[in-house]
Design a protein around this motif. Structure first.
Motif, short mmCIF file in Angstrom:
data_model
loop_
_atom_site.label_atom_id
_atom_site.label_comp_id
_atom_site.label_asym_id
_atom_site.label_seq_id
_atom_site.Cartn_x
_atom_site.Cartn_y
_atom_site.Cartn_z
N ARG A 153 0.82 -1.21 0.00
CA ARG A 153 0.00 0.00 0.00
C ARG A 153 0.85 1.27 0.00
NH1 ARG A 153 -0.32 -2.11 5.20
NH2 ARG A 153 0.07 -0.65 6.94
N PHE A 157 0.86 4.02 -2.91
CA PHE A 157 0.51 5.41 -2.57
C PHE A 157 1.65 6.35 -2.91
CE2 PHE A 157 0.29 8.92 0.53
CZ PHE A 157 -0.99 9.40 0.26
N TRP A 160 1.94 6.84 -6.67
CA TRP A 160 0.88 7.71 -7.18
C TRP A 160 1.18 9.18 -6.86
CZ3 TRP A 160 -3.49 9.92 -4.23
CH2 TRP A 160 -4.46 10.52 -5.06
N SER A 423 -7.06 7.95 -7.48
CA SER A 423 -5.92 7.03 -7.51
C SER A 423 -6.24 5.74 -8.26
CB SER A 423 -5.48 6.68 -6.08
OG SER A 423 -6.40 5.79 -5.47
N PHE A 425 -7.56 3.26 -6.91
CA PHE A 425 -7.18 2.18 -6.01
C PHE A 425 -8.00 0.91 -6.22
CE2 PHE A 425 -8.00 -0.04 -1.97
CZ PHE A 425 -6.73 -0.49 -1.68
N HIS A 434 -4.81 -5.14 -2.48
CA HIS A 434 -6.15 -5.05 -1.89
C HIS A 434 -6.26 -5.85 -0.60
CE1 HIS A 434 -7.80 -2.73 -5.17
NE2 HIS A 434 -7.20 -3.54 -6.02
N SER A 437 -4.38 -4.08 2.20
CA SER A 437 -4.98 -2.80 2.58
C SER A 437 -6.26 -2.96 3.39
CB SER A 437 -5.27 -1.97 1.32
OG SER A 437 -4.07 -1.67 0.63
#
Length: 459
Positions: A153, A157, A160, A423, A425, A434, A437
């Motif tokens: 994650r 992040f 991004w 994002s 996501f 996934h 997270s």
């Protein structure tokens, strides 16, 4: 095993053991679950084409819409990181279609990244149909950061953010998002346990599965888990009133919850369930109903915390379903019982015209207090329902400052959610991202969302 355009074997394209062993009982169980939820047609559910790579005899055209060849169940297999997905992706990337099927190219690159085949991923991302896209740039950055980051994650992040927070919400290359409410009943193992620790969680996820009603009511009657029974109650409420599963299991779940709760509920969630059940759904609240609700609104919303229940459910499902964290998150979401707040607000609206001004103000304050208890939780859905209760409650009390405070937070919540959507996501088919997270999200989803809006560090 399949081959690339250059004739060499694709890394990871060998069929895993659960596919290679053929079409015995293992397949029938897995098809059974797929067919039960209507994810594929009955004919497809009973054929090897349903899950075993989706066959290479399928004909495709170079001028067809590339998404038309990527059905929902195929995309879900990519989200699950299932190695059998290479088979149909490789087929879609053979001439003449491969030069126009950028979505399939990108999803195969995601699978390569998921399985650690970084050279194959980079080779795919050098293809002209995806080479200069922001999606390819993010995958390359993610692969680079993943080797230095403690988890998926933060690597995602940070990649991004480093790229300038590009907007992937309308990306033509990424599939539709895997929402928290989506079910992917793909069985992980040939031995599907119908009873024991996995039984009731699996029943809750797919209550309409053929044969489950033979043993399901007994599992419900024997359960001592209040959050799991609450999750089942919420799940069954989503089914039509004529559903046999709802008709048979919902009364059992309500009865068992009453037995476990006893004469005095320990949480507002359980107390509100009993309060609503004791009153006709269409009967307007009267003064005596407000008197009964008054002592309940000071109770905490629920116990145990969503995080503890999530961990229990993930452990129960880890050897049963692919993406056990995703389904455990869904069970924990159902266990929050937010429909109780929705039903309370519906009945309050229907009752307002039947109460005098003082009683309406009283009811408004009670709704505000229920919302306050829900706001103490850490999930998006509980916060959303809490704010709706408080906005209407303050409307009834006529207290503008509290109403504006709730509306402002409601607007903020929408902004946080939009930042997450930017994002992409939930659109990236990366199973490890996934699954991992789910843990920080279930712990504190508010902080998770705010991080994408730049309000705090990513948890």
């Amino acid at each position: 095993m399949t081959k690339r355009e250059d004739g060499e074997a694709e890394p990871g394209s060998e069929q895993p053991s659960m596919v290679a062993k053929g079409t015995g009982n293992r397949w029938s169980r897995r098809r059974l679950l797929l067919g039960a939820l209507g994810l594929v047609s009955a004919a497809a559910a009973g054929s090897q084409f349903a899950l075993d790579g989706f066959g290479t005899e399928e004909q495709v055209s170079a001028d067809e819409n590339p998404w038309e060849a990527l059905s929902q169940q195929r995309i879900w297999l990519c989200f699950a990181g299932y190695r059998g997905a290479y088979s149909f992706l490789n087929h879609l990337l053979q001439p003449p279609l491969y030069r126009t099927n950028a979505p399939a190219r990108l999803m195969r690159a995601c699978l390569y990244l998921e399985h650690g085949s970084l050279d194959a991923m980079r080779r795919d991302l050098r293809r002209p149909e995806v080479k200069h896209t922001p999606e390819a740039a993010l995958l390359l950055a993610l692969a680079e950061r993943r080797s230095q980051s403690p988890d998926w994650r933060h690597a995602f992040f940070e990649s991004w953010v480093a790229l300038g927070r590009p907007d992937f919400s309308k990306s033509p290359l990424l599939p539709e998002p895997l929402e928290d409410t989506d079910l992917l009943p793909l069985v992980h193992d040939e031995k599907l346990p119908f009873k024991g620790p996995q039984g009731l969680p699996l029943l809750t996820v797919i209550p309409e599965q053929d044969g489950f009603l033979d043993w399901g009511p007994g599992e419900v009657r024997a359960s001592g888990s209040v959050p799991l029974l609450m999750a089942l109650r919420e799940r069954l409420a989503l089914l039509g009133a004529e559903s046999p599963a709802r008709q048979q299991l919902l009364p059992e779940a309500e009865t068992r919850l009453t037995q476990l709760t006893g004469s005095t509920a320990s949480t507002l969630q359980l107390a509100l369930r009993a309060f609503l059940a004791e009153r006709p759904p269409e009967a307007p609240f009267q003064r005596r109903d407000l008197e009964a609700l008054e002592p309940l609104v000071s109770l905490e919303w629920k116990q145990p915390a969503s995080e503890l229940f999530f961990q229990e459910m993930r452990e129960a499902l880890k050897d049963v379903l692919l993406l056990p964290g995703h389904h455990a998150f869904l069970l924990a979401t159902w266990a929050q019982g937010v429909s109780l707040g929705k039903e309370l607000q519906r009945r309050a609206r229907a009752s307002a015209a039947h109460l005098n001004e003082n009683e309406r103000r009283w009811m408004g304050r009670l709704l505000w207090e229920v919302g306050a208890r829900m706001r103490e939780q850490h999930s998006r859905l509980e916060l959303e329902r809490a704010l709706l209760l408080q906005v209407y409650g303050s409307e009834l009390t006529g207290h503008s400052p509290t109403r504006m405070e709730s509306i402002d937070l409601w607007v903020d919540l929408g902004r946080w959610e939009e930042a997450l959507k930017r994002s992409g996501f939930k659109r990236w088919p990366l199973a490890s991202l996934h699954e991992e997270s789910c843990v920080p999200r279930i712990h504190d989803e508010h902080t998770w969302l705010k991080a994408f809006a730049g309000k705090n560090p990513l948890p």
